[in-house]
Scaffold this active site. Structure first.
Site, PDB file in Angstrom:
ATOM      1  N   HIS A 155     -32.026 -31.342  15.485  1.00 28.00           N
ATOM      2  CA  HIS A 155     -31.986 -31.696  16.911  1.00 28.00           C
ATOM      3  C   HIS A 155     -31.183 -32.963  17.194  1.00 28.00           C
ATOM      4  CE1 HIS A 155     -35.240 -28.863  16.551  1.00 28.00           C
ATOM      5  NE2 HIS A 155     -35.967 -29.721  15.862  1.00 28.00           N
ATOM      6  N   ARG A 185     -37.238 -29.913  20.568  1.00 26.84           N
ATOM      7  CA  ARG A 185     -36.995 -29.092  19.383  1.00 26.84           C
ATOM      8  C   ARG A 185     -36.283 -27.766  19.733  1.00 26.84           C
ATOM      9  NH1 ARG A 185     -40.123 -31.559  15.297  1.00 26.84           N
ATOM     10  NH2 ARG A 185     -42.013 -32.569  16.080  1.00 26.84           N
ATOM     11  N   ARG A 191     -49.743 -31.876   5.202  1.00 20.75           N
ATOM     12  CA  ARG A 191     -50.310 -32.186   6.515  1.00 20.75           C
ATOM     13  C   ARG A 191     -49.806 -31.158   7.512  1.00 20.75           C
ATOM     14  NH1 ARG A 191     -49.224 -37.266   4.682  1.00 20.75           N
ATOM     15  NH2 ARG A 191     -47.362 -37.700   5.928  1.00 20.75           N
ATOM     16  N   ASP A 197     -20.971 -31.202  11.485  1.00 22.45           N
ATOM     17  CA  ASP A 197     -19.570 -31.394  11.091  1.00 22.45           C
ATOM     18  C   ASP A 197     -19.365 -31.145   9.602  1.00 22.45           C
ATOM     19  OD1 ASP A 197     -18.818 -34.162  13.391  1.00 22.45           O
ATOM     20  OD2 ASP A 197     -18.891 -31.974  13.692  1.00 22.45           O
ATOM     21  N   HIS A 212     -36.242 -22.369  10.122  1.00 20.94           N
ATOM     22  CA  HIS A 212     -37.299 -23.242  10.606  1.00 20.94           C
ATOM     23  C   HIS A 212     -38.633 -22.558  10.325  1.00 20.94           C
ATOM     24  CE1 HIS A 212     -34.395 -25.832  12.490  1.00 20.94           C
ATOM     25  NE2 HIS A 212     -33.834 -24.766  13.040  1.00 20.94           N
ATOM     26  N   PRO A 227     -35.237 -34.052   6.160  1.00 19.55           N
ATOM     27  CA  PRO A 227     -36.246 -35.118   6.160  1.00 19.55           C
ATOM     28  C   PRO A 227     -37.675 -34.645   6.400  1.00 19.55           C
ATOM     29  CG  PRO A 227     -34.315 -35.785   7.402  1.00 19.55           C
ATOM     30  CD  PRO A 227     -34.128 -34.335   7.068  1.00 19.55           C
ATOM     31  N   ASN A 228     -38.583 -35.267   5.662  1.00 19.35           N
ATOM     32  CA  ASN A 228     -40.028 -35.072   5.766  1.00 19.35           C
ATOM     33  C   ASN A 228     -40.518 -33.748   5.199  1.00 19.35           C
ATOM     34  OD1 ASN A 228     -40.760 -37.567   7.242  1.00 19.35           O
ATOM     35  ND2 ASN A 228     -39.515 -36.655   8.868  1.00 19.35           N
ATOM     36  N   ARG A 264     -42.338 -24.976  20.798  1.00 16.00           N
ATOM     37  CA  ARG A 264     -42.791 -26.342  20.606  1.00 16.00           C
ATOM     38  C   ARG A 264     -42.222 -27.283  21.646  1.00 16.00           C
ATOM     39  NH1 ARG A 264     -42.398 -27.988  14.545  1.00 16.00           N
ATOM     40  NH2 ARG A 264     -43.901 -29.537  15.302  1.00 16.00           N
ATOM     41  N   TYR A 268     -47.178 -25.799   9.791  1.00 14.70           N
ATOM     42  CA  TYR A 268     -46.215 -25.548   8.707  1.00 14.70           C
ATOM     43  C   TYR A 268     -46.827 -24.818   7.518  1.00 14.70           C
ATOM     44  CZ  TYR A 268     -43.376 -28.728  11.411  1.00 14.70           C
ATOM     45  OH  TYR A 268     -42.655 -29.327  12.428  1.00 14.70           O
ATOM     46  N   ASN A 272     -32.956 -25.789   5.996  1.00 15.52           N
ATOM     47  CA  ASN A 272     -33.945 -26.228   6.964  1.00 15.52           C
ATOM     48  C   ASN A 272     -33.664 -27.710   7.202  1.00 15.52           C
ATOM     49  OD1 ASN A 272     -36.090 -27.107   8.499  1.00 15.52           O
ATOM     50  ND2 ASN A 272     -37.625 -25.922   7.369  1.00 15.52           N
ATOM     51  N   ALA A 312     -35.896 -32.408  11.351  1.00 15.91           N
ATOM     52  CA  ALA A 312     -35.577 -33.045  12.631  1.00 15.91           C
ATOM     53  C   ALA A 312     -34.079 -33.273  12.825  1.00 15.91           C
ATOM     54  CB  ALA A 312     -36.313 -34.373  12.743  1.00 15.91           C
ATOM     55  N   SER A 330     -41.543 -23.289  11.609  1.00 18.24           N
ATOM     56  CA  SER A 330     -42.229 -23.093  12.901  1.00 18.24           C
ATOM     57  C   SER A 330     -41.281 -22.414  13.877  1.00 18.24           C
ATOM     58  CB  SER A 330     -42.670 -24.456  13.458  1.00 18.24           C
ATOM     59  OG  SER A 330     -41.522 -25.245  13.793  1.00 18.24           O
ATOM     60  N   GLU A 352     -29.733 -20.881   9.012  1.00 18.25           N
ATOM     61  CA  GLU A 352     -30.634 -21.955   9.484  1.00 18.25           C
ATOM     62  C   GLU A 352     -32.067 -21.427   9.474  1.00 18.25           C
ATOM     63  OE1 GLU A 352     -29.460 -23.390  13.314  1.00 18.25           O
ATOM     64  OE2 GLU A 352     -31.345 -24.477  13.654  1.00 18.25           O
TER      65      GLU A 352
HETATM   66  O1  LIG Z   1     -40.084 -25.710  11.763  1.00 20.41           O
HETATM   67  C1  LIG Z   1     -39.353 -26.319  10.925  1.00 20.41           C
HETATM   68  O2  LIG Z   1     -39.177 -25.952   9.755  1.00 20.41           O
HETATM   69  C2  LIG Z   1     -38.650 -27.617  11.330  1.00 20.41           C
HETATM   70  O3  LIG Z   1     -37.267 -27.533  10.964  1.00 20.41           O
HETATM   71  C3  LIG Z   1     -39.284 -28.687  10.554  1.00 20.41           C
HETATM   72  C4  LIG Z   1     -39.599 -29.897  11.084  1.00 20.41           C
HETATM   73  C5  LIG Z   1     -40.390 -30.834  10.264  1.00 20.41           C
HETATM   74  C6  LIG Z   1     -40.040 -31.044   8.972  1.00 20.41           C
HETATM   75  C7  LIG Z   1     -40.802 -31.865   8.201  1.00 20.41           C
HETATM   76  C8  LIG Z   1     -41.939 -32.504   8.703  1.00 20.41           C
HETATM   77  C9  LIG Z   1     -42.261 -32.284   9.989  1.00 20.41           C
HETATM   78  S1  LIG Z   1     -43.660 -32.975  10.708  1.00 20.41           S
HETATM   79  C10 LIG Z   1     -44.771 -32.981   9.368  1.00 20.41           C
HETATM   80  C11 LIG Z   1     -45.300 -34.165   8.968  1.00 20.41           C
HETATM   81  C12 LIG Z   1     -46.225 -34.162   7.941  1.00 20.41           C
HETATM   82  C13 LIG Z   1     -46.597 -32.978   7.297  1.00 20.41           C
HETATM   83  C14 LIG Z   1     -46.041 -31.790   7.709  1.00 20.41           C
HETATM   84  C15 LIG Z   1     -45.115 -31.771   8.738  1.00 20.41           C
HETATM   85  C16 LIG Z   1     -41.490 -31.492  10.812  1.00 20.41           C
HETATM   86  C17 LIG Z   1     -39.288 -30.283  12.480  1.00 20.41           C
HETATM   87  O4  LIG Z   1     -38.753 -31.632  12.539  1.00 20.41           O
HETATM   88  C18 LIG Z   1     -38.308 -29.319  13.124  1.00 20.41           C
HETATM   89  O5  LIG Z   1     -38.300 -29.541  14.529  1.00 20.41           O
HETATM   90  C19 LIG Z   1     -38.719 -27.881  12.813  1.00 20.41           C
END
Ligand SMILES: O=C(O)[C@]1(O)C=C(c2cccc(Sc3ccccc3)c2)[C@@H](O)[C@H](O)C1
Length: 151
Positions: free
Chosen positions: A81, A112, A19, A88, A101, A11-12, A108, A24, A75, A78, A103, A99
């Site tokens: 966590h 996390r 951003r 599973d 990440h 996700p995300n 952090r 990142y 990757n 979130a 960051s 795995e």
């Molecule tokens: O460091 C990572 O790759 C991680 O897996 C990636 C994450 C992640 C993934 C996508 C978006 C964001 S926050 C974000 C929001 C907008 C733009 C860029 C990042 C965090 C975190 O949730 C994890 O704790 C750490």
């Protein structure tokens, strides 16, 4: 060694590069995926990539990988966590996974620092930025031995 790899972004991560570049980086997910595809093509490795903001979609794709994917690079974002279900699914299909990440999650927020996946991962790469994906694929290609195909 691994001849077929599934690259999973959670996700995300579709927001990557748009951003929080200080955390990142500025590379976008399509750029990450393109680079991974070039890395794999150069080694005659089959690569499939998926990014989803939906846990169940990722779980369904992991189920589909059973028997035809040698290694997973994931990757989880979130879900790292929070998701016992993702853990599973990875254990159920018995596909070795790395795995990743972007960051350094251990520098952090405390929430996390724990991963529901790490104790079962072949390797965990964090804090290398998007290079972590290249390193994870290289590791999979070099060191992950495909499971014997079920007769
Ligand atoms: O460091 C990572 O790759 C991680 O897996 C990636 C994450 C992640 C993934 C996508 C978006 C964001 S926050 C974000 C929001 C907008 C733009 C860029 C990042 C965090 C975190 O949730 C994890 O704790 C750490």
């Amino acid at each position: 060694m691994a001849k077929s790899i599934l690259l999973i972004n959670g996700p995300n991560l579709n927001l990557l590069g748009t951003r929080e570049p200080t955390v990142y980086g500025s590379t976008t997910l399509p750029q990450v995926t393109e680079s991974a595809q070039k890395q794999c093509s150069a080694r005659s490795i089959y690569l499939e990539s998926i990014q989803s903001n939906h846990e169940g979609v990722l779980i369904d794709r992991i189920h589909e990988a059973r028997g035809n994917i040698d290694a997973i690079v994931i990757n989880p974002g979130a879900l790292t966590h929070t998701s016992v279900a993702l853990r599973d699914a990875l254990l159920a299909v018995e596909i070795p996974f790395v795995e990743v990440h972007i960051s350094n999650i251990h520098k952090r927020e405390a929430f996390r620092h724990h991963s529901y996946l790490s104790d079962k991962a072949e390797a965990i790469i964090c804090g290398l930025g998007v290079y972590g994906y290249e390193a994870a694929i290289e590791y999979a290609v070099r060191y992950i031995k495909p499971k014997e195909k079920a007769q």
